[in-house]
Design a protein around this motif. Structure first.
Motif, mmCIF file in Angstrom:
data_model
loop_
_atom_site.group_PDB
_atom_site.id
_atom_site.type_symbol
_atom_site.label_atom_id
_atom_site.label_comp_id
_atom_site.label_asym_id
_atom_site.label_seq_id
_atom_site.Cartn_x
_atom_site.Cartn_y
_atom_site.Cartn_z
ATOM 1 N N LEU A 178 0.787 -1.155 -0.092
ATOM 2 C CA LEU A 178 -0.112 -0.078 0.112
ATOM 3 C C LEU A 178 0.852 1.218 -0.033
ATOM 4 C CD1 LEU A 178 -2.494 -1.123 2.592
ATOM 5 C CD2 LEU A 178 -2.947 -1.322 0.127
ATOM 6 N N ALA A 179 2.066 1.220 0.970
ATOM 7 C CA ALA A 179 2.802 2.268 0.710
ATOM 8 C C ALA A 179 4.265 1.944 0.981
ATOM 9 C CB ALA A 179 2.526 3.291 1.986
ATOM 10 N N ALA A 180 5.272 2.795 0.548
ATOM 11 C CA ALA A 180 6.558 2.203 0.771
ATOM 12 C C ALA A 180 7.527 3.550 1.093
ATOM 13 C CB ALA A 180 7.061 1.470 -0.351
ATOM 14 N N GLU A 181 7.853 4.103 2.111
ATOM 15 C CA GLU A 181 8.486 5.023 2.634
ATOM 16 C C GLU A 181 10.083 4.713 2.690
ATOM 17 O OE1 GLU A 181 7.226 6.817 6.062
ATOM 18 O OE2 GLU A 181 4.977 6.282 5.416
ATOM 19 N N PRO A 182 10.936 5.283 2.101
ATOM 20 C CA PRO A 182 12.284 5.207 2.297
ATOM 21 C C PRO A 182 12.924 5.487 3.904
ATOM 22 C CG PRO A 182 12.205 6.598 0.286
ATOM 23 C CD PRO A 182 10.780 6.390 1.032
ATOM 24 N N ASN A 188 13.140 -4.784 -5.548
ATOM 25 C CA ASN A 188 11.798 -4.583 -6.450
ATOM 26 C C ASN A 188 10.541 -4.286 -5.603
ATOM 27 O OD1 ASN A 188 11.866 -7.069 -4.904
ATOM 28 N ND2 ASN A 188 10.791 -8.241 -6.466
ATOM 29 N N CYS A 189 10.824 -3.938 -4.383
ATOM 30 C CA CYS A 189 9.441 -3.407 -3.544
ATOM 31 C C CYS A 189 8.830 -2.179 -4.007
ATOM 32 C CB CYS A 189 9.846 -3.473 -1.862
ATOM 33 S SG CYS A 189 8.500 -3.151 -1.118
ATOM 34 N N ARG A 190 7.771 -2.269 -4.512
ATOM 35 C CA ARG A 190 7.139 -0.908 -4.790
ATOM 36 C C ARG A 190 5.653 -0.937 -4.640
ATOM 37 N NH1 ARG A 190 8.144 -4.324 -8.739
ATOM 38 N NH2 ARG A 190 6.184 -5.186 -9.960
ATOM 39 N N VAL A 191 4.877 0.357 -4.563
ATOM 40 C CA VAL A 191 3.431 0.262 -4.467
ATOM 41 C C VAL A 191 2.774 -0.515 -5.480
ATOM 42 C CG1 VAL A 191 1.732 1.820 -4.091
ATOM 43 C CG2 VAL A 191 3.992 2.284 -2.891
#
Ligand SMILES: [Zn+2]
Lengths: 346, 776
Positions: free
Chosen positions: B52-56, B83-86
């Motif tokens: 759902l969301a991915a923040e560095p 490769n982790c992405r919304v």
């Protein structure tokens, strides 16, 4: 003036009394000897009295003579008794002085120790000897023919992979199992034949706690007119019970060895956990002990025995592994270590 | 060989034994199942999850990721996968799950609480891809498609040596079906194989080396990763997932035991596949990126230009399937077992294919493999099309001749009667064809997959019946045989007596290896060239077959001297002496040693005494020392006119302390002895003794003086006993007095004083004549 009989008699009585007193009082053998010499010696009192007897009348002489003899005998007896007493005492004293400490460790080397594998091998030899089996020997350096071909393992047979082989520069090899002695046994003796062959075998493997390139096996074979799986199971049970000195549960399951058909693996109920499961038996309750089977007709035929006329069974037992099982050893390398701290335990 | 329990269950109708029980049945009736291990138990807890969301997270490549996991709700995890992405759907593993590499715990990473993890295929045991997290086509909360917990049966490869059919799941399923009396579900639909002319030609040069080569050609191929279920299944049985085309070939191999190989058709030259011996000097760079120099002993698969694969062992790199592949030639062949084994052994290259071919595969199976692969290709590469018909080059397939099985003979072999109907039932369950061949005789034809090597004679059928009735049902029974004395090996008994003699004298038995290295040989004056050498030794120290037991006894002394002040040990073993022709001579020797850290001269006498216990009357004669012997303490052991061994002290330069060694040739001793026993009249009359002391030079040999006295005393001598030596005043400098007690007598009377005096005078005169003075 001639002595009267009376005087002599009283001298004798006095002698007897004094001598008796001194004999009894003597504290050493020397004192006793002095009394003897004085009273009974050649120049002693008794001898003097005796010399005077001649002057007596015949009748008196006889009477005093008898008395003299009596006194002499009594004193001699008394002396002998005292003498014996002294000897007894001296012997007792000497023996007492000879006391030895029998708990002191005995000198000389102690008995040595047979190698544990030798001991196990002898037990098995003795068992099979008592059952009418020959104990045969074969070379450790073998031909490819005896080690493989004659055992129904032709050159490109995958079973050859299972037995990593030490090859020698002249094309010979170090036997990978004791089975070639089966072949040599059949070549030397015609059936019926009952034999075992203990010995050293070689596999080209790196050595670690559970692998050795040099170890010991016993091979067994019986060839007769009627030989069945039931007989094989009988002998294997006798063998296992003998080795472990108790009724031990075994199971037979299919196993592949090119020189037998059918072939079996014989498992032993794990002695550590009695079949309940433990690390030693990898929680199966069973430990693999030996391979066996009915002799493959090709093996009989190769050795010139007609498989329609004769049948056989054979087994091959890893002595080294068995010794590990029996003694609870966790590292196979001890056997060839030559370390007396290990070998003296057996 | 690993077998998936789930896979087996697909192949046996209503298999209701659990994996462990099945493993036990297989062990008792077919082949040893070494272990039954759970596989992928964690997959039950794994759920598909949408990112759902991915923040560095500052200070690294990790991200704080929020995922919708369906089953487990929305969770926050820390993920470092590139490769982790919304928007992607991946695999979520909740905290508390045991993965193959460890337990997943809720923990704080860089200040953020990570509640579970997102996982790669490698972490989940589905494939070997650890580069990123899984990418799924699934809805949040779904289980991973086709990835369910499994059990792996590990079957000992050695027990499959003779069973080519068991190198695939169908083979083991067939056994299971026969054991539990259930129906086997054959996944192969052979009728689907296309008819019509083949688009390629196959030319087999020698049908002995390749009895059959079948192939199909496919076009419109898409090469991509296989679906997860396929990857998971290969991974579970230890095969590495690569891409959909290669994975199908491996899947069919693991299922049907038929190795397949896929070529990129566009990289093949010409339209003919040649199966021929490689030509001298041809090279092939294989899929493992190694380049092999081939020779005519190896069978090659070649195109117009040269080898493209090593038959039955490995494919070539140049024609391998890649992402660009659009057309595929799928090979399904059968090769001669021994040729494959030879090639694979020579190149030291054992592959999943070569292991199967060297067992002798069933030529009927090639086309079955192709039919199965086609069906799977359609699933994993949508749009794939067959080109033309089946290419199939083979010699006529033979049906194995029936085997005559006399039932009474079967009973004799097993030692237990099995009813006729039961024998028939067992064989038919195992797919043998059973016909009546006469009264109490069956004619049995094995199925093609058992006929290549495994079953060909009636003895093989004893095993089939025996294992299925269970060997536990055969009661042990002693045989009734002739009661005869077995042949004897006298040498063996002698060796046993020798061991016993040493042990009773305080020696402990060691076992040493049969080989040593050149350096050690030279230290013991042994020429390496005179040894039989191992061609493939484990190490240089184990290269030469021992010609002497002494070098390794020396090693024992060295080692034990580290712990012990003094000790005795011995070995009975074989010396190996090469002969110009044939087998070497194996000569049994005994080497015994006594070691003491301090004084050691008594050790030599002790060994001489032990030698005399073995060989009454043996004597020691001085001998020229060898380089490893104490130069003033070496001798030979002589017995009954022959040299049978050696007695020496180890050269003090070799070892701190003193070591005395005795080396005996047991074969020689066995040949010589034992002395036949005979009665001689006992001397009934008293004997007389007198002592004689001889003044002799310091190094005069006492043994020689004794022998001289014995000779001089002749018939009159009853016994002679060495008493002592003495040197010092009044014995002249450089001399010693050697004293013996001699006892003399006659057979028929007591010797008078005069007679004893005469004998004594005769001996003294003789000693003087030999140059000895006497101390009277
Ligand atoms: Zn156990």
């Amino acid at each position: 003036m001639p002595e009267s009989a009376l005087t002599l008699e009283s001298a004798l009585s006095e002698l007897e009394a004094r001598a008796r007193e001194r004999i009894l009082a003597a504290a050493t053998r020397e004192e006793l000897e002095a009394v003897r010499v004085e009273a009974l010696g050649r120049k002693g009192t008794l001898a003097q009295i005796s010399r005077q007897l001649g002057s007596l009348a015949a009748e008196e002489r006889a009477r005093v003579g008898r008395l003299l003899n009596t006194v002499k005998q009594e004193l001699e007896q008394l002396l002998a008794a005292r003498q014996a007493e002294f000897e007894q005492r001296e012997l007792a004293a000497r023996l007492e002085a000879e006391w030895l400490d029998l708990t002191r460790p005995a000198p000389g080397p102690r008995r040595g120790h047979l190698h544990p594998i030798t001991q196990l091998q002898y037990e098995i030899e003795d068992l099979f000897t008592s059952l009418g089996f020959a104990v045969l020997d074969g070379p450790e350096v073998e031909t490819e023919y005896h080690n493989f071909d004659a055992l129904n393992i032709p050159p490109d047979h995958p079973a050859r992979d299972v037995q990593d082989t030490f090859w020698l520069v002249n094309g010979l090899l170090l036997r990978t199992h004791t089975s070639p002695v089966q072949v040599r046994g059949m070549e030397r003796f015609r059936p019926p034949l009952r034999m075992i062959a203990p010995g050293r075998v070689f596999r080209n493997e790196e050595v670690d706690a559970s692998h050795e390139h040099t170890f010991y096996q016993v091979e067994g074979m019986m060839i007769d007119r009627e030989v069945s799986v039931a007989h094989l199971i009988y002998f294997m049970k006798v063998l296992v019970n003998h080795i472990f000195q108790r009724e031990t549960e075994v199971r037979l399951r299919p196993g592949y060895f090119p020189f037998v058909e059918p072939g079996f693996e014989l498992d032993l109920a794990c002695l550590v956990c009695n079949g309940r499961g433990c690390p030693v038996c990898k929680y199966s309750g069973w430990v693999e002990m030996l391979g066996c089977g009915l002799v493959h007709p090709n093996v009989l035929r190769t050795s010139g025995i007609d498989p329609e006329e004769w049948m056989g069974w054979a087994f091959g037992l890893g002595l080294t592994r068995l010794a590990m099982m029996r003694y609870g050893l966790d590292d196979i390398r001890w056997f060839q270590s030559g370390d007396l701290r290990f070998l003296r335990q057996f | 060989m690993k077998f998936s329990y789930n896979w087996l269950r697909e192949l046996v109708e209503d298999l209701d034994l659990d994996a462990r029980a099945l493993g036990l049945e297989i062990t008792m009736k077919t082949a040893e199942c070494e272990a039954v291990e759970p596989y992928g138990q964690h997959l039950e807890r794994v759920a598909a999850a949408r990112v759902l969301a991915a923040e560095p997270i500052p200070g690294g490549h990790n991200r704080k990721v929020t995922v919708d996991t369906g089953r487990y709700g929305v969770r926050t995890v820390v993920c470092g996968a590139p490769n982790c992405r919304v928007g992607m759907v991946t695999a979520y593993v909740p905290a508390g799950t045991e993965l193959p590499d460890g337990r997943i715990e809720r923990r704080v990473i860089q200040g953020i609480e990570s509640d579970g993890m997102l996982a790669s295929g490698a972490e989940l045991g589905i494939n070997r891809d650890a580069a990123g997290i899984l990418e799924l086509e699934a809805n949040p909360g779904d289980p991973l498609p086709g990835c369910v917990p499994d059990q792996i049966l590990e079957i000992d490869n050695k027990s499959l040596t003779h069973r080519p059919d068991l190198w695939g799941h169908l083979g083991l399923a067939r056994e299971a079906a026969a054991i539990v009396r259930k129906r086997l579900l054959d996944p192969v639909r052979i009728e689907r194989l296309p008819k019509g002319p083949a688009p390629i030609r196959v030319a087999i040069e020698d049908f002995d080396l390749c009895p059959r080569y079948s192939a199909l050609v496919f076009e419109n191929v898409t090469v991509r990763p296989s679906p997860l279920w396929l990857q998971y299944r290969l991974q579970a049985v230890g095969l590495n997932p690569i891409n959909n085309i290669v994975d199908v070939t491996n899947y069919v191999m693991a299922e049907l035991a038929q190795p397949l190989h896929a070529f990129d058709q566009d990289l093949l030259h010409g339209d003919t596949i040649y199966v021929r011996p490689a030509r001298e000097g041809e090279r092939l760079t294989a899929l493992n990126e190694e380049t092999y120099r081939l020779d005519p002993a190896a069978l090659a698969i070649a195109d117009a230009r040269g080898p493209v694969a090593l038959a039955g062992v490995i494919g070539g790199l140049d024609t391998a399937i890649s992402a660009r592949t659009r057309r595929v030639v799928l090979e399904s062949a059968c090769f001669q077992a021994s040729s494959i084994r030879k090639t694979s052994a020579r190149l030291k290259l054992r592959t999943d294919a070569s292991m199967r071919f060297e067992k002798g595969q069933d030529p009927h199976n090639t086309v079955r493999g192709l039919a199965r692969a086609w069906e799977l290709f359609e699933q994993v590469s949508p749009g794939i099309r067959l080109v033309g018909g089946l290419a199939d080059c083979c010699r006529p397939l033979s049906t194995p001749p029936p085997i005559e099985l006399p039932l009474d003979w079967l009973t004799r072999k097993l030692g237990r009667a099995v009813p006729e109907a039961e024998v028939r039932d067992i064989l038919e369950r195992l797919c043998f064809v059973v016909r009546e061949g006469g009264p109490r005789v069956f004619l049995v034809t094995p199925p093609s997959w058992r006929a290549t090597r495994d079953v060909s004679i009636k003895d093989d059928l004893v095993e089939e019946v025996g294992r299925m009735i269970g060997y536990g049902t055969i009661a042990p029974e002693p045989p009734r045989v002739a009661c005869t004395v077995p042949p004897q090996e006298p040498l063996r008994l002698f060796l046993r007596a020798v061991r016993e003699a040493f042990v009773s004298q305080g020696f402990t038995e060691v076992h040493n290896y049969s080989f040593y290295g050149e350096d050690l040989a030279r230290r013991f004056a042994l020429d390496p060239a005179e040894h039989l050498a191992v061609a493939n030794p484990i190490s240089p120290e184990q290269k030469l077959m021992r010609r002497s037991l002494v070098p390794l006894i020396y090693r024992n002394l060295e080692e034990n001297a580290k712990h012990l002040e003094c000790f005795r040990l011995f070995e009975v073993g074989r010396e190996i002496h090469p002969q110009p022709q044939g087998l070497p001579r194996e000569i049994h020797h005994a080497v015994a040693a006594i070691y003491s850290r301090q004084e050691g001269e008594g050790n030599l006498y002790e060994l001489a005494r032990v030698a005399q216990c073995l060989m009454p009357g043996a004597e020691v004669r001085p001998a020229a020392p060898r380089s490893f012997e104490h130069p003033a303490r070496a001798g030979e052991i002589w017995w009954r006119g022959a040299c049978v061994g050696r007695l020496f002290e180890l050269h003090p330069a070799l070892l701190a302390g003193r070591a005395a060694l005795l080396d005996l040739d047991l074969e020689r001793i066995h040949e010589l002895g034992p002395e036949p026993k005979r009665y001689r009249p006992v001397r009934r009359f008293p004997t007389s003794a007198f002592d004689l002391s001889v003044i002799a030079p310091q190094r005069a040999l006492i043994g020689e003086i004794e022998k001289l006295m014995v000779r001089l005393a002749g018939e009159d001598l009853d016994s002679i006993e060495f008493l002592r030596t003495y040197s010092g005043p009044p014995i002249p400098e450089g001399h010693q007095s050697v004293s013996f007690r001699l006892r003399v007598g006659a057979a028929d009377h007591t010797l008078s004083l005069d007679e004893v005096g005469e004998i004594r005078a005769r001996i003294i005169a003789g000693l003087r004549a030999a140059g000895y003075d006497l101390r009277l």
